[in-house]
Enzyme design. Structure first.
Site, PDB file in Angstrom:
ATOM      1  CE  LYS A  35      -4.440   1.194   1.796  1.00 31.49           C
ATOM      2  NZ  LYS A  35      -5.193   1.058   0.573  1.00 31.49           N
ATOM      3  N   GLY A  40       5.881   1.594   6.101  1.00 31.13           N
ATOM      4  CA  GLY A  40       6.801   0.568   5.594  1.00 31.13           C
ATOM      5  C   GLY A  40       7.077   0.734   4.111  1.00 31.13           C
ATOM      6  CB  CYS A  41       4.849   1.107   1.212  1.00 25.95           C
ATOM      7  SG  CYS A  41       4.028  -0.485   1.423  1.00 25.95           S
ATOM      8  CB  THR A  42       6.875   5.816   2.979  1.00 27.20           C
ATOM      9  OG1 THR A  42       5.501   6.010   2.604  1.00 27.20           O
ATOM     10  CG2 THR A  42       7.635   7.107   2.808  1.00 27.20           C
ATOM     11  CB  ALA A  45       9.266   4.381  -1.931  1.00 25.11           C
TER      12      ALA A  45
END
Length: 81
Positions: A35, A40-42, A45
């Protein structure tokens, strides 16, 4: 389990379609995240962005894959590319 990737055609954040057949013979890094804009995804990235120049020096293409709608991925891509 390892083996060949299954065939796919996916929309990209730059309004193109990415397909496995279009990547044949190219070095490709695909990273998967659940998501966009979550902590976590940020972090993923941001880490990928730090490594992007080195990866591109190897003539590899980088793709992030998520189940998010394409419009949200466009925003995420602009924020972290």
């Amino acid at each position: 389990k390892s083996g060949p990737a299954p065939a796919f055609d996916l929309p990209s954040s730059d309004d193109k379609t990415v397909s496995l057949s279009g990547l044949k013979g190219k070095w490709t890094v695909m990273w998967f995240y659940p998501k966009a804009f979550t902590s976590g995804c940020t972090c993923q990235a941001e880490d990928m962005q730090k490594e992007a120049a080195e990866i591109k020096k190897l003539n590899a293409e980088i793709f992030g894959v998520s189940v998010d709608p394409v419009d949200k991925l466009k925003e995420f891509s602009k924020a972290y590319s």
